[in-house]
Design an enzyme around this catalytic site. Structure first.
Site, PDB file in Angstrom:
ATOM      1  N   ASP A  44      -2.267   2.053   1.888  1.00  0.00           N
ATOM      2  CA  ASP A  44      -2.223   1.235   0.673  1.00  0.00           C
ATOM      3  C   ASP A  44      -1.292   1.815  -0.395  1.00  0.00           C
ATOM      4  OD1 ASP A  44      -3.911  -0.616   1.746  1.00  0.00           O
ATOM      5  OD2 ASP A  44      -5.686  -0.014   0.625  1.00  0.00           O
ATOM      6  N   ARG A  49      -5.001  -9.859  -7.296  1.00  0.00           N
ATOM      7  CA  ARG A  49      -6.093  -9.630  -6.341  1.00  0.00           C
ATOM      8  C   ARG A  49      -6.686  -8.233  -6.491  1.00  0.00           C
ATOM      9  NH1 ARG A  49      -4.898 -11.020  -0.282  1.00  0.00           N
ATOM     10  NH2 ARG A  49      -7.011 -10.213  -0.295  1.00  0.00           N
ATOM     11  N   LYS A  85     -11.546  -1.616  -5.967  1.00  0.00           N
ATOM     12  CA  LYS A  85     -11.767  -2.918  -5.322  1.00  0.00           C
ATOM     13  C   LYS A  85     -12.382  -2.726  -3.937  1.00  0.00           C
ATOM     14  CE  LYS A  85      -8.105  -4.791  -3.128  1.00  0.00           C
ATOM     15  NZ  LYS A  85      -8.428  -5.072  -1.728  1.00  0.00           N
ATOM     16  N   ASN A  86     -11.881  -1.724  -3.205  1.00  0.00           N
ATOM     17  CA  ASN A  86     -12.334  -1.556  -1.820  1.00  0.00           C
ATOM     18  C   ASN A  86     -13.719  -0.914  -1.703  1.00  0.00           C
ATOM     19  OD1 ASN A  86     -10.048  -2.775  -0.984  1.00  0.00           O
ATOM     20  ND2 ASN A  86      -9.053  -0.950  -0.140  1.00  0.00           N
ATOM     21  N   ARG A 105      -4.797  -7.401  12.559  1.00  0.00           N
ATOM     22  CA  ARG A 105      -6.081  -6.976  11.982  1.00  0.00           C
ATOM     23  C   ARG A 105      -7.299  -7.560  12.710  1.00  0.00           C
ATOM     24  NH1 ARG A 105      -5.517  -6.638   5.525  1.00  0.00           N
ATOM     25  NH2 ARG A 105      -7.154  -5.114   5.769  1.00  0.00           N
ATOM     26  N   CYS A 156      -2.900 -11.698   9.123  1.00  0.00           N
ATOM     27  CA  CYS A 156      -2.559 -11.682   7.707  1.00  0.00           C
ATOM     28  C   CYS A 156      -1.190 -11.048   7.574  1.00  0.00           C
ATOM     29  CB  CYS A 156      -3.608 -10.941   6.896  1.00  0.00           C
ATOM     30  SG  CYS A 156      -3.576  -9.193   7.184  1.00  0.00           S
TER      31      CYS A 156
HETATM   32  C1  UD1 Z   1      -9.352  -1.466   4.597  1.00  0.00           C
HETATM   33  C2  UD1 Z   1      -8.894  -1.759   3.182  1.00  0.00           C
HETATM   34  C3  UD1 Z   1      -7.380  -1.898   3.135  1.00  0.00           C
HETATM   35  C4  UD1 Z   1      -6.722  -0.665   3.750  1.00  0.00           C
HETATM   36  C5  UD1 Z   1      -7.303  -0.354   5.127  1.00  0.00           C
HETATM   37  C6  UD1 Z   1      -6.798   0.958   5.684  1.00  0.00           C
HETATM   38  C7  UD1 Z   1     -10.760  -2.936   2.237  1.00  0.00           C
HETATM   39  C8  UD1 Z   1     -11.305  -4.216   1.716  1.00  0.00           C
HETATM   40  N1  UD1 Z   1      -9.523  -2.970   2.727  1.00  0.00           N
HETATM   41  O1  UD1 Z   1      -8.984  -2.574   5.401  1.00  0.00           O
HETATM   42  O2  UD1 Z   1      -6.984  -2.033   1.769  1.00  0.00           O
HETATM   43  O3  UD1 Z   1      -5.336  -0.913   3.874  1.00  0.00           O
HETATM   44  O4  UD1 Z   1      -8.721  -0.266   5.044  1.00  0.00           O
HETATM   45  O5  UD1 Z   1      -7.068   2.002   4.820  1.00  0.00           O
HETATM   46  O6  UD1 Z   1     -11.401  -1.910   2.185  1.00  0.00           O
HETATM   47  N2  UD1 Z   1      -8.930  -2.214  13.581  1.00  0.00           N
HETATM   48  C9  UD1 Z   1      -9.212  -2.654  14.864  1.00  0.00           C
HETATM   49  N3  UD1 Z   1     -10.363  -3.362  15.064  1.00  0.00           N
HETATM   50  C10 UD1 Z   1     -11.249  -3.638  14.068  1.00  0.00           C
HETATM   51  C11 UD1 Z   1     -10.955  -3.166  12.751  1.00  0.00           C
HETATM   52  C12 UD1 Z   1      -9.784  -2.457  12.548  1.00  0.00           C
HETATM   53  O7  UD1 Z   1      -8.448  -2.434  15.789  1.00  0.00           O
HETATM   54  O8  UD1 Z   1     -12.284  -4.287  14.306  1.00  0.00           O
HETATM   55  C13 UD1 Z   1      -7.688  -1.443  13.346  1.00  0.00           C
HETATM   56  C14 UD1 Z   1      -6.749  -2.143  12.356  1.00  0.00           C
HETATM   57  O9  UD1 Z   1      -5.923  -3.089  12.992  1.00  0.00           O
HETATM   58  C15 UD1 Z   1      -5.979  -0.975  11.800  1.00  0.00           C
HETATM   59  C16 UD1 Z   1      -6.996   0.150  11.788  1.00  0.00           C
HETATM   60  O10 UD1 Z   1      -8.031  -0.246  12.673  1.00  0.00           O
HETATM   61  O11 UD1 Z   1      -4.924  -0.618  12.662  1.00  0.00           O
HETATM   62  C17 UD1 Z   1      -7.588   0.455  10.452  1.00  0.00           C
HETATM   63  O12 UD1 Z   1      -8.016  -0.742   9.832  1.00  0.00           O
HETATM   64  P1  UD1 Z   1      -9.296  -0.757   8.878  1.00  0.00           P
HETATM   65  O13 UD1 Z   1      -9.549   0.620   8.409  1.00  0.00           O
HETATM   66  O14 UD1 Z   1     -10.390  -1.472   9.566  1.00  0.00           O
HETATM   67  O15 UD1 Z   1      -8.799  -1.658   7.672  1.00  0.00           O
HETATM   68  P2  UD1 Z   1      -9.628  -2.722   6.848  1.00  0.00           P
HETATM   69  O16 UD1 Z   1     -11.049  -2.324   6.769  1.00  0.00           O
HETATM   70  O17 UD1 Z   1      -9.292  -4.098   7.313  1.00  0.00           O
END
Ligand code: UD1
Length: 419
Positions: free
Chosen positions: A306, A398, A22-23, A122, A117
């Site tokens: 995850d 989902r 999915k990701n 996030r 969320c």
């Molecule tokens: C993706 C995955 C999710 C998984 C996560 C971590 C998808 C659709 N989802 O989520 O299933 O749990 O990776 O492996 O691929 N952060 C910031 N600023 C930002 C973005 C992220 O501070 O702009 C922080 C987040 O709060 C978190 C960390 O970075 O602490 C990692 O998050 P991130 O890798 O971005 O997760 P997602 O891409 O949202």
């Protein structure tokens, strides 16, 4: 809202065909906007997050074929709009991934600011910072984010303070269409990043280093039609391996790959599973006792956040005590009170949970508020005494394709009650 009624106690044994990740599917679908032409995908998981992304793309003007047996044809030629409806962004955070391709193609885009969320705040600052580095302007207005780059994006060096999967996808897609070369440093190394890069390369971008700390991208505007097969879902595979571990069963996850498991492989083995490759994927089995293991979730190749909830269910029945630290999303413990209701001995302190193994879990009514937490409760139900009723099955829909069918074929007694 549908529920799952599970009668625990049967060993989970058999073969499970692992769906596409999915990701990876979500960013790849978003990236298809860049090419503006036909795309043909295989191994697309039939899960509701993918359907939401397809709905979003249709709403923007894409022509989306029917998703059948993992195959999907679409064309983003007709995409004319660059504004994304709040309703879908609210439902699925990954909708944010369309921002970079829309800005790259149209020079501007507007998207709703994602709210909090169930697993924490996030933020999206790293996505926006990457776009700014590539020359875009970012403005906020009443819950909306406006990003403009009327002259197009320009290649740049982007250094992330911390690796983010989503922000790496955003940077990669934007850089792939920017003028000149970009360097993305301290980026996420998850296998799904390399898969998105492979798709962008199939469409005509030149990308080196995806899957490492540093990605070099040569932007293009000469996009071409592309075909791509999405890589297998490592979290789905590991979830079914945990099912075998919990119940003392043996499962072959067809399509599973050792190199995608990262630290999860040796931690599952330390917990008492044996994992080895087969002709079609991986086999996981448990014949001895379950042992406590300390785990900290980290960016790939560390132990995945995850898989944290599912691993916690495993630790609920291990001998001794294990400390599970959440290093990515500090509030990702909604499954804890539900597992406690099933008899688990878990103490939460900040971003760490201490799990003391108990001899058995007891079935009851449970409910979770996110995808992986819900899976941890289904897994608990497989091994609990009596009947477990898992509410809000839509969370599982989902991200787990045909979960009921896959569980049933491996001996689980699980029934979906439609309401
Ligand atoms: C993706 C995955 C999710 C998984 C996560 C971590 C998808 C659709 N989802 O989520 O299933 O749990 O990776 O492996 O691929 N952060 C910031 N600023 C930002 C973005 C992220 O501070 O702009 C922080 C987040 O709060 C978190 C960390 O970075 O602490 C990692 O998050 P991130 O890798 O971005 O997760 P997602 O891409 O949202």
């Amino acid at each position: 809202m549908d529920t799952f009624v599970i009668h625990g106690g049967s060993p989970f044994s058999g073969s499970v065909q692992i769906a596409g990740a999915k990701n990876a599917a979500l960013p790849i679908l978003a990236a298809s906007i860049l090419g503006g032409g036909p795309v043909s995908l295989a191994n697309v998981p039939e899960v509701s997050d993918v359907r939401s992304m397809l709905e979003l793309l249709s709403g923007l003007g894409a022509e989306v074929g029917e998703l059948r047996n993992g195959r999907l044809a679409l064309s983003t030629q007709g995409v004319t709009r660059s504004e994304t409806a709040y309703d879908i962004v609210r439902r699925m955070r990954a909708s944010f991934l369309v921002l970079a391709p829309l800005v790259a193609r149209f020079g501007q885009a507007r998207i709703s600011r994602p709210g909090g969320c169930a697993i924490g705040t996030r933020p999206v600052d790293l996505h926006l910072e990457a776009l700014r580095k590539l020359g875009a302007d970012v403005a906020f207005e009443a819950g909306e984010i406006d990003v403009t780059a009327p002259q197009g994006l320009t290649g740049a060096r982007i250094v992330f303070p911390t690796p983010s999967v989503g922000a790496t996808h955003t940077a990669l897609m934007a850089a792939a269409s920017a003028k000149g070369e970009s360097e993305i440093v301290n980026c996420a190394r998850e296998p799904e990043i390399a898969d998105t890069a492979a798709f962008l390369s199939a469409m005509g971008a030149t990308i080196e280093g995806a899957g490492t700390h540093k990605i070099l991208v040569q932007g293009t505007n000469a996009w071409r039609p592309a075909r791509h097969t999405i890589l297998p879902d490592r979290i789905e595979a590991a979830s079914y391996m945990v099912a075998a571990g919990l119940t003392g069963g043996r499962v072959e996850v067809i399509g599973g790959r050792l190199e995608h498991l990262g630290a999860a492989c040796h931690l599952l083995e330390a917990a008492g599973l044996s994992i080895f490759p087969s002709d079609r994927g991986l086999i996981a089995e448990r014949t001895g006792a379950l042992h406590s293991v300390d785990v900290t979730t980290e960016a790939f190749p560390g132990f995945p956040t995850d898989l944290q909830a599912q691993f916690m269910t495993l630790m609920c029945l291990a001998d001794g005590a294990s400390v599970i630290r959440e290093g990515i999303f500090e509030q990702r413990f909604m499954h804890v009170p539900e597992l406690q209701r099933m008899g688990a001995d878990i103490t939460l302190s900040g971003s760490a949970a201490t799990v003391r193994g108990v001899p058995r879990l007891q079935g009851t009514q449970v409910m979770a508020t996110d995808l992986r937490a819900s899976m941890s409760l289904v897994l608990a139900g497989l091994v609990a005494e009596g009947e477990t009723v898992v509410h809000r099955v839509y969370h599982l829909d989902r991200g787990y394709e045909d979960i009921q069918g896959k569980l049933t074929r491996c001996g689980a007694r699980i029934e979906r009650v439609r309401q």
